[in-house]
Design a protein around this motif. Structure first.
Motif, PDB file in Angstrom:
ATOM      1  N   GLU A  19      -0.804   9.322  10.739  1.00  0.00           N
ATOM      2  CA  GLU A  19      -2.196   9.072  11.125  1.00  0.00           C
ATOM      3  C   GLU A  19      -3.066   8.805   9.885  1.00  0.00           C
ATOM      4  N   ASP A  20      -2.882   9.643   8.861  1.00  0.00           N
ATOM      5  CA  ASP A  20      -3.658   9.452   7.624  1.00  0.00           C
ATOM      6  C   ASP A  20      -3.305   8.125   6.954  1.00  0.00           C
ATOM      7  N   PHE A  76       0.843  -1.206   0.000  1.00  0.00           N
ATOM      8  CA  PHE A  76       0.000   0.000   0.000  1.00  0.00           C
ATOM      9  C   PHE A  76       0.881   1.260   0.000  1.00  0.00           C
ATOM     10  N   LYS A  78       2.069   7.149  -6.864  1.00  0.00           N
ATOM     11  CA  LYS A  78       1.182   8.260  -7.241  1.00  0.00           C
ATOM     12  C   LYS A  78       1.671   9.590  -6.668  1.00  0.00           C
ATOM     13  N   ASN A  79       2.832   9.547  -6.050  1.00  0.00           N
ATOM     14  CA  ASN A  79       3.402  10.760  -5.445  1.00  0.00           C
ATOM     15  C   ASN A  79       2.473  11.344  -4.382  1.00  0.00           C
ATOM     16  N   ILE A  80       1.861  10.439  -3.599  1.00  0.00           N
ATOM     17  CA  ILE A  80       0.943  10.883  -2.541  1.00  0.00           C
ATOM     18  C   ILE A  80       1.646  10.766  -1.189  1.00  0.00           C
ATOM     19  N   LYS A  81       1.719  11.888  -0.499  1.00  0.00           N
ATOM     20  CA  LYS A  81       2.382  11.892   0.816  1.00  0.00           C
ATOM     21  C   LYS A  81       1.332  12.044   1.908  1.00  0.00           C
ATOM     22  N   LEU A  82       1.417  11.167   2.911  1.00  0.00           N
ATOM     23  CA  LEU A  82       0.429  11.199   4.003  1.00  0.00           C
ATOM     24  C   LEU A  82       1.126  11.278   5.353  1.00  0.00           C
ATOM     25  N   SER A  83       0.455  11.888   6.326  1.00  0.00           N
ATOM     26  CA  SER A  83       0.961  11.840   7.694  1.00  0.00           C
ATOM     27  C   SER A  83       0.798  10.398   8.187  1.00  0.00           C
ATOM     28  N   TYR A  92      -8.131   0.552   2.927  1.00  0.00           N
ATOM     29  CA  TYR A  92      -7.568  -0.304   1.883  1.00  0.00           C
ATOM     30  C   TYR A  92      -7.788  -1.787   2.219  1.00  0.00           C
ATOM     31  N   SER A 148      -6.027   5.364   6.016  1.00  0.00           N
ATOM     32  CA  SER A 148      -6.184   4.956   4.605  1.00  0.00           C
ATOM     33  C   SER A 148      -5.915   3.467   4.455  1.00  0.00           C
ATOM     34  N   LEU A 163       2.071   1.852  -3.430  1.00  0.00           N
ATOM     35  CA  LEU A 163       1.024   2.427  -4.281  1.00  0.00           C
ATOM     36  C   LEU A 163       0.940   3.942  -4.094  1.00  0.00           C
ATOM     37  N   LEU A 164       1.053   4.363  -2.848  1.00  0.00           N
ATOM     38  CA  LEU A 164       1.019   5.808  -2.559  1.00  0.00           C
ATOM     39  C   LEU A 164       2.230   6.502  -3.170  1.00  0.00           C
TER      40      LEU A 164
END
Lengths: 461, 63
Positions: free
Chosen positions: B25-26, B11, B18-23, B34, B30, B14-15
């Motif tokens: 907690e997020d 997972f 897509k160049n997705i950065k999450l904290s 998932y 997520s 996958l992030l």
């Protein structure tokens, strides 16, 4: 007089205008005054069309007579997914906060053509992706029956605006229950038409296979009046269906010829006891009115929610592909739910899509024997706002369990008030009919409301 | 536990793709979504379609 207009039906409002008991301008001023007074508490509207509505009023006042549209001078709230030319369509998001519409949506044009008064854009869950009505990007939308409770979503502001008397009719969208769930939680009537009956041109997509646009009002009768003007084929919407000119015209029916099925599996399992009892009481009411009411089992329906989400997620992610790298601009609830759909393979999406076809096929077979399925709209009590921030609460995951079934099948489906629970919060029942049998669903809902008083109950504003 | 860790790493990839950065907690929230969706899709893939073909038409060749 002015204090009473906020909950007038379309026909009542029309009569007041024709009898010259109130002018459209006086009515508009009252609505705007009320909105300015209470919107900061309920946050139903994101934008109020104060000046623009004056122009609408002038047009309406010039044409209102016995031959004019019943929707002339009627006060409308539009969910902020619906384009109004030169106005922002934000979808309740930061990402589209400067997205100014170049054209009116098809339904905006319909309202303008009928000289309705558009009062503004209503609050919603960010990108319409959520069931509870929570959106950290916008002022918190609150349930008029208890301001500590969620209004339901995603058409939260539309439901609240109608429930709190801030418009006569509002427009919502429904991909998994987003018209019917907030209608149920806020004690109003919300109608999801058959798939394709209302054009979605100029309305932002969430899931192209299951998106619907429909009315939210105080009664099924008002929903019917709105459907008469917003329905119909639109050559510019590839998902639009051709319907006959008399699709919503008078059709007589005999109660004893209408077969209502109450599916006792799934729709009555793991639900709140007071909701269950209200729906059983409604079934008894229909039976006493002379309808044929049968209890049935629909085993396959248990897969409905899973398939609904299975189709919705990859379609929503595909639409959001271009925005996802700006994840910091999404609200936590939507981001953390939507990103859960990452990595869905084409094989999985096709499996979900094929399951959808199979589900429709099975449902069509059930509906060969019945006109209506009578079910609860939601299975759970209305949660408090403070407990609803996570995307994975029991309520968030189960709220759309029943409604989503009818987005898969595209059947017409309406939520109508069925009473209050011991906490004085509304309970909704859902009537879902055969595909393209929208008029019958509305007629039966109207008949129910003509014989009950639940839809007349008002919150303490 | 090992399987959980592998899924989590996948997972995360996958992030990143897509160049997705999450904290943190997020990411955990997520990931929880998932995992729930993965279970749904695995059920959908196992569905039996053997008795379902709504577009199939049966022609009587003798006619």
């Amino acid at each position: 007089m002015n204090n009473e207009i906020f909950y007038k039906s379309i026909n009542e409002l029309n009569k007041l205008y024709l009898d010259k008991e109130i002018s459209v301008m006086e009515a508009r001023d009252s609505f705007i005054k009320r909105i300015n007074k209470i919107n900061s508490t309920y946050n139903a509207y994101l934008e109020i069309f104060d000046d623009e509505s004056i122009l609408d009023v002038k047009n309406a006042e010039n044409i209102i007579d016995n031959n004019s549209s019943k929707l002339a001078g009627v006060f409308i709230g539009l969910k902020d997914l619906v384009d109004v030319k030169d106005k922002v369509t934000s979808a309740g998001s930061m990402i589209l906060s400067k997205n100014i519409a170049k054209k009116d949506s098809k339904i905006t044009k319909d309202f303008k053509k009928n000289n309705s008064i558009i009062l503004g854009k209503t609050n919603l869950v960010e990108f319409a992706f959520g069931t509870l009505g929570i959106n950290s990007n916008t002022p918190t939308c609150r349930n008029p029956w208890n301001i500590e409770s969620v209004p339901g979503g995603s058409s939260s502001g539309s439901a609240v605006a109608v429930s709190a008397g801030m418009c006569t009719v509002a427009i919502g969208t429904d991909t998994g229950g987003s018209i019917r769930m907030p209608a149920s939680l806020c004690g109003i009537t919300g109608f999801k038409p058959s798939y394709g009956v209302v054009s979605r041109r100029g309305v932002l997509d969430l899931s192209w296979s299951m998106d619907h646009v429909g009315p939210m009002a105080r009664s099924a009768e008002d929903c019917l009046e709105v459907m008469k003007i917003i329905s119909g084929f639109d050559i510019n919407d590839k998902y639009s269906y051709k319907i006959s000119n008399n699709f919503f015209e008078e059709q007589k029916f005999k109660r004893e010829n209408i077969r209502i099925a109450v599916p006792t599996n799934y729709f009555f399992e793991d639900i709140d006891l007071e909701i269950k009892n209200s729906i059983i009481a409604a079934a008894d009411k229909f039976s006493n009115l002379g309808y044929q009411v049968d209890e049935i089992q629909i085993p396959f329906v248990e897969d409905g929610r899973k398939i609904n989400v299975g189709v919705l997620l990859p379609e929503a992610l595909s639409i959001h592909e271009k925005y996802l790298h700006q994840s910091e601009k999404y609200s936590k609830t939507v981001k953390n739910r939507m990103l859960g759909g990452l990595g869905v393979s084409s094989e999985e999406y096709l499996a979900a899509s094929r399951n959808m076809s199979k589900f429709n096929y099975q449902m069509t077979n059930v509906m060969n024997d019945y006109d209506i399925l009578l079910t609860p709209t939601v299975p759970v009590r209305t949660p408090l706002i403070k407990n609803s921030e996570s995307p994975n609460t029991i309520e968030a995951n189960s709220m759309g369990k029943f409604t989503g079934v009818f987005n898969l099948t595209g059947q017409p489906s309406i939520s109508v008030p069925a009473g209050l629970n011991s906490e004085n919060m509304p309970i909704g029942l859902m009537l879902s009919g055969k595909i393209m049998d929208d008029k019958k669903v509305l007629d039966i809902a109207i008949d129910y409301q003509n014989n009950t008083e639940f839809h007349k109950l008002l919150p303490n504003i | 536990m090992k399987k959980d860790l592998t899924t989590k790493e996948y997972f995360k990839k996958l992030l990143e793709d897509k160049n997705i950065k999450l904290s943190d907690e997020d990411f955990e929230q997520s990931y929880l979504s998932y995992r729930n969706f993965r279970e749904s899709y695995s059920n959908l893939l196992n569905e039996d379609f053997s008795e379902f073909e709504p577009r199939q038409r049966i022609f009587d060749v003798n006619e």
